[in-house]
Motif scaffolding. Structure first.
Motif, PDB file in Angstrom:
ATOM      1  N   UNK A 273      63.537  31.849   1.492  1.00 17.39           N
ATOM      2  CA  UNK A 273      64.121  32.820   0.568  1.00 17.39           C
ATOM      3  C   UNK A 273      63.742  34.212   1.046  1.00 17.39           C
ATOM      4  N   UNK A 274      64.687  35.150   1.018  1.00 24.72           N
ATOM      5  CA  UNK A 274      64.339  36.555   1.230  1.00 24.72           C
ATOM      6  C   UNK A 274      63.761  37.076  -0.085  1.00 24.72           C
ATOM      7  N   UNK A 275      62.613  37.726  -0.010  1.00 23.41           N
ATOM      8  CA  UNK A 275      61.880  38.042  -1.227  1.00 23.41           C
ATOM      9  C   UNK A 275      61.632  39.537  -1.373  1.00 23.41           C
ATOM     10  N   UNK A 276      61.496  39.968  -2.612  1.00 20.59           N
ATOM     11  CA  UNK A 276      61.221  41.360  -2.920  1.00 20.59           C
ATOM     12  C   UNK A 276      60.364  41.464  -4.162  1.00 20.59           C
ATOM     13  N   UNK A 277      59.955  42.687  -4.471  1.00 24.19           N
ATOM     14  CA  UNK A 277      58.983  42.939  -5.527  1.00 24.19           C
ATOM     15  C   UNK A 277      59.412  42.376  -6.874  1.00 24.19           C
ATOM     16  N   UNK A 278      60.709  42.520  -7.207  1.00 27.60           N
ATOM     17  CA  UNK A 278      61.154  42.140  -8.552  1.00 27.60           C
ATOM     18  C   UNK A 278      61.294  40.630  -8.726  1.00 27.60           C
ATOM     19  N   UNK A 279      61.066  39.871  -7.670  1.00 29.85           N
ATOM     20  CA  UNK A 279      61.048  38.420  -7.799  1.00 29.85           C
ATOM     21  C   UNK A 279      59.677  37.862  -8.116  1.00 29.85           C
ATOM     22  N   UNK A 280      58.663  38.736  -8.136  1.00 29.10           N
ATOM     23  CA  UNK A 280      57.312  38.281  -8.455  1.00 29.10           C
ATOM     24  C   UNK A 280      57.126  38.169  -9.968  1.00 29.10           C
ATOM     25  N   UNK A 281      56.143  37.386 -10.359  1.00 34.68           N
ATOM     26  CA  UNK A 281      55.875  37.189 -11.781  1.00 34.68           C
ATOM     27  C   UNK A 281      55.567  38.522 -12.457  1.00 34.68           C
ATOM     28  N   UNK A 282      56.099  38.698 -13.664  1.00 32.84           N
ATOM     29  CA  UNK A 282      55.913  39.945 -14.394  1.00 32.84           C
ATOM     30  C   UNK A 282      54.435  40.208 -14.686  1.00 32.84           C
ATOM     31  N   UNK A 283      53.674  39.111 -14.876  1.00 30.51           N
ATOM     32  CA  UNK A 283      52.264  39.263 -15.231  1.00 30.51           C
ATOM     33  C   UNK A 283      51.436  39.883 -14.098  1.00 30.51           C
ATOM     34  N   UNK A 284      51.893  39.655 -12.869  1.00 27.94           N
ATOM     35  CA  UNK A 284      51.117  40.141 -11.719  1.00 27.94           C
ATOM     36  C   UNK A 284      51.842  41.220 -10.916  1.00 27.94           C
ATOM     37  N   UNK A 285      53.046  41.561 -11.322  1.00 29.77           N
ATOM     38  CA  UNK A 285      53.877  42.459 -10.513  1.00 29.77           C
ATOM     39  C   UNK A 285      53.193  43.801 -10.254  1.00 29.77           C
ATOM     40  N   UNK A 286      52.582  44.361 -11.281  1.00 26.65           N
ATOM     41  CA  UNK A 286      52.027  45.701 -11.128  1.00 26.65           C
ATOM     42  C   UNK A 286      50.575  45.695 -10.627  1.00 26.65           C
ATOM     43  N   UNK A 287      50.102  44.513 -10.247  1.00 29.24           N
ATOM     44  CA  UNK A 287      48.819  44.448  -9.558  1.00 29.24           C
ATOM     45  C   UNK A 287      48.974  44.749  -8.072  1.00 29.24           C
ATOM     46  N   UNK A 288      50.215  44.816  -7.626  1.00 29.23           N
ATOM     47  CA  UNK A 288      50.536  45.182  -6.242  1.00 29.23           C
ATOM     48  C   UNK A 288      49.839  44.267  -5.227  1.00 29.23           C
ATOM     49  N   UNK A 289      49.879  42.979  -5.520  1.00 30.57           N
ATOM     50  CA  UNK A 289      49.228  42.025  -4.625  1.00 30.57           C
ATOM     51  C   UNK A 289      50.033  41.830  -3.345  1.00 30.57           C
ATOM     52  N   UNK A 290      49.377  41.538  -2.225  1.00 34.93           N
ATOM     53  CA  UNK A 290      50.096  41.391  -0.956  1.00 34.93           C
ATOM     54  C   UNK A 290      50.857  40.075  -0.849  1.00 34.93           C
ATOM     55  N   UNK A 291      50.513  39.085  -1.678  1.00 34.30           N
ATOM     56  CA  UNK A 291      51.144  37.772  -1.581  1.00 34.30           C
ATOM     57  C   UNK A 291      52.215  37.612  -2.662  1.00 34.30           C
ATOM     58  N   UNK A 292      53.400  37.177  -2.258  1.00 34.11           N
ATOM     59  CA  UNK A 292      54.507  36.969  -3.195  1.00 34.11           C
ATOM     60  C   UNK A 292      54.168  35.836  -4.163  1.00 34.11           C
ATOM     61  N   UNK A 293      54.335  36.093  -5.449  1.00 34.17           N
ATOM     62  CA  UNK A 293      54.043  35.108  -6.499  1.00 34.17           C
ATOM     63  C   UNK A 293      55.314  34.921  -7.316  1.00 34.17           C
ATOM     64  N   UNK A 294      56.167  33.945  -6.962  1.00 30.41           N
ATOM     65  CA  UNK A 294      57.522  33.896  -7.522  1.00 30.41           C
ATOM     66  C   UNK A 294      57.577  33.588  -9.013  1.00 30.41           C
ATOM     67  N   UNK A 295      58.473  34.301  -9.684  1.00 29.28           N
ATOM     68  CA  UNK A 295      58.820  33.936 -11.053  1.00 29.28           C
ATOM     69  C   UNK A 295      59.358  32.510 -11.036  1.00 29.28           C
ATOM     70  N   UNK A 296      59.075  31.762 -12.066  1.00 30.01           N
ATOM     71  CA  UNK A 296      59.483  30.360 -12.086  1.00 30.01           C
ATOM     72  C   UNK A 296      60.885  30.188 -12.661  1.00 30.01           C
ATOM     73  N   UNK A 297      61.747  31.155 -12.377  1.00 28.93           N
ATOM     74  CA  UNK A 297      63.150  31.101 -12.793  1.00 28.93           C
ATOM     75  C   UNK A 297      64.000  31.603 -11.631  1.00 28.93           C
TER      76      UNK A 297
END
Length: 425
Positions: A273-297
């Motif tokens: 999957x091509x991934x970007x910031x807004x695909x990460x979980x809302x709970x961790x999005x603004x922690x600016x983590x280097x690892x993609x954490x996908x929303x489960x939807x």
């Protein structure tokens, strides 16, 4: 009402309108005018009319931007950072999916490209894509470029199912036979659920089932299907789908696209999957983590924050769909298209021309009609006299009476204008 009981009279058409529970929704839309009168609008299959309530939805966003600026992301009445999520339930009802299987982002061909990253995974043996002959050009370009991107030859990797000689539609058995023949070489089926040219509705349930039986992924381009026909994407076991929102969904020109991804593909970290910031979980999005954490939807396929000014008209339109429901729209769709076909048949008897409807009975709002013996001058006459329709060479007009805003009296008046255009030559 059976077609044999129809009458090609204004009184009869007016009675159908009087009995139509959706007739009041005509007043919910803006109409262009020609010669001081509202047009007869047959091009909802290209761009739906603007709902009157759209303006308020857009104005609300503009007001929040003006008064809250960046704080509108979190403190607007409809906060921008999750604005798109408000569409998921309504769209799920339109396409037959659960809310978590739905997202809204980008535009149609962009989304199909992104979805093919996940669902076109060619191997040395399984690399072929099956589509319909002469798919919409954007789909053809997309498939060809995807195949070339993987270092393959489109002439070898793309299998087109053709119509039989002398026929204007595809036969389901030919598609199923081709799937069986290609067999374990088939990586992906990607077909337009409703063909843009002839208006044919493909048997998505059976084609999907056949594709899955040989181990292929199955996706659908629903540009002409969403908001037009009955869809049960989850129950049909479709892997993915995408659609534009500006045709039957009435969200405005070039507007945001919807996607569907079956629940079994959600919540995975290992799916291509091509991934970007807004695909990460809302709970961790603004922690600016280097690892993609996908929303489960399906939102995990988002790349960027949603274009709220584009999504607002979509939400306005979906409010109308929620009020009316797809069942009521489909009931009127079948009746008004049947009446339009009857009117064409009656006018055909009165003029020295031959109308050939090339849309099969498996159809939605659209009738594509060969006007044998007629040319572009007839189309120009229709347009000058307030009938907004679509012309395709050499002599096909596409008529799309959307049930939200087309009336039965529109069908009658169109028939009279069509007759006048032919007889005035």
């Amino acid at each position: 009402m059976e077609i044999l009981s129809y009458q090609n009279t204004l009184a009869f058409a007016n009675q159908l309108d009087a009995d139509d529970p959706l007739a009041k929704y005509r007043s919910e839309f803006h109409y262009p005018q020609v010669n001081g009168k509202d047009v007869i609008y047959f091009t909802g299959n290209s761009l739906g009319l603007q709902p009157r309530r759209t303006q308020k939805f857009v104005d609300d966003v503009m007001k929040d931007w003006r008064e809250l600026a960046v704080e509108g992301h979190f403190y607007a009445e409809k906060p921008w950072w999750d604005y798109h999520e408000r569409l998921a339930k309504g769209l799920g009802r339109v396409v037959g999916a659960s809310p978590e299987e739905i997202s809204v982002m980008n535009t149609l061909t962009v989304n199909l490209h992104l979805l093919m990253v996940s669902f076109y995974r060619p191997s040395q043996k399984r690399y072929k894509i099956l589509c319909e002959e002469k798919a919409f050009p954007s789909d053809q370009y997309m498939l060809q470029s995807q195949v070339r991107f993987h270092g393959l030859d489109p002439n070898e990797a793309i299998v087109e199912v053709k119509k039989r000689d002398g026929e204007h539609f595809w036969r389901t058995e030919d598609i199923l036979n081709t799937i069986e023949t290609v067999g374990d070489e088939l990586a992906l089926i990607l077909i337009g659920g409703v063909n843009y040219y002839n208006g044919q509705v493909f048997d998505m349930k059976e084609i999907t089932k056949a594709g899955k039986s040989v181990g292929a992924f199955v996706g659908w381009d629903l540009a002409h299907a969403a908001g037009n026909i009955e869809l049960k994407l989850h129950d049909w076991d479709v892997d993915f789908a995408a659609w534009c929102s500006y045709k039957y969904m009435n969200s405005g020109p070039g507007n945001a696209s919807g996607i569907f991804i079956h629940a079994r593909h959600l919540g995975k970290t290992d799916i291509p999957r091509f991934e970007g910031w807004w695909g990460t979980k809302k709970e961790t999005r603004f922690l600016m983590q280097p690892q993609f954490d996908p929303i489960e939807t399906a939102d995990a396929w988002q790349l960027s924050n949603p274009p709220v000014l584009s999504v607002a008209p979509y939400l306005a339109s979906l409010e109308l769909f929620d009020e009316v429901g797809m069942d009521a729209l489909l009931e009127k769709q079948k009746k008004i298209v049947s009446y339009l076909e009857f009117v064409l048949q009656e006018i055909d008897k009165e003029v020295d021309s031959t109308f050939e409807v090339i849309t099969p009975k498996e159809r939605g709002c659209q009738l594509s009609v060969f006007l044998h013996g007629e040319g572009r001058t007839l189309f120009d006459y229709l347009m000058k006299n307030g009938v907004i329709t679509d012309w395709r060479e050499p002599n096909v007009i596409r008529l799309g009476p959307a049930p939200f805003y087309c009336s039965y009296s529109d069908m009658y008046h169109f028939g009279q204008i069509l007759k006048e255009g032919i007889l005035s030559k």
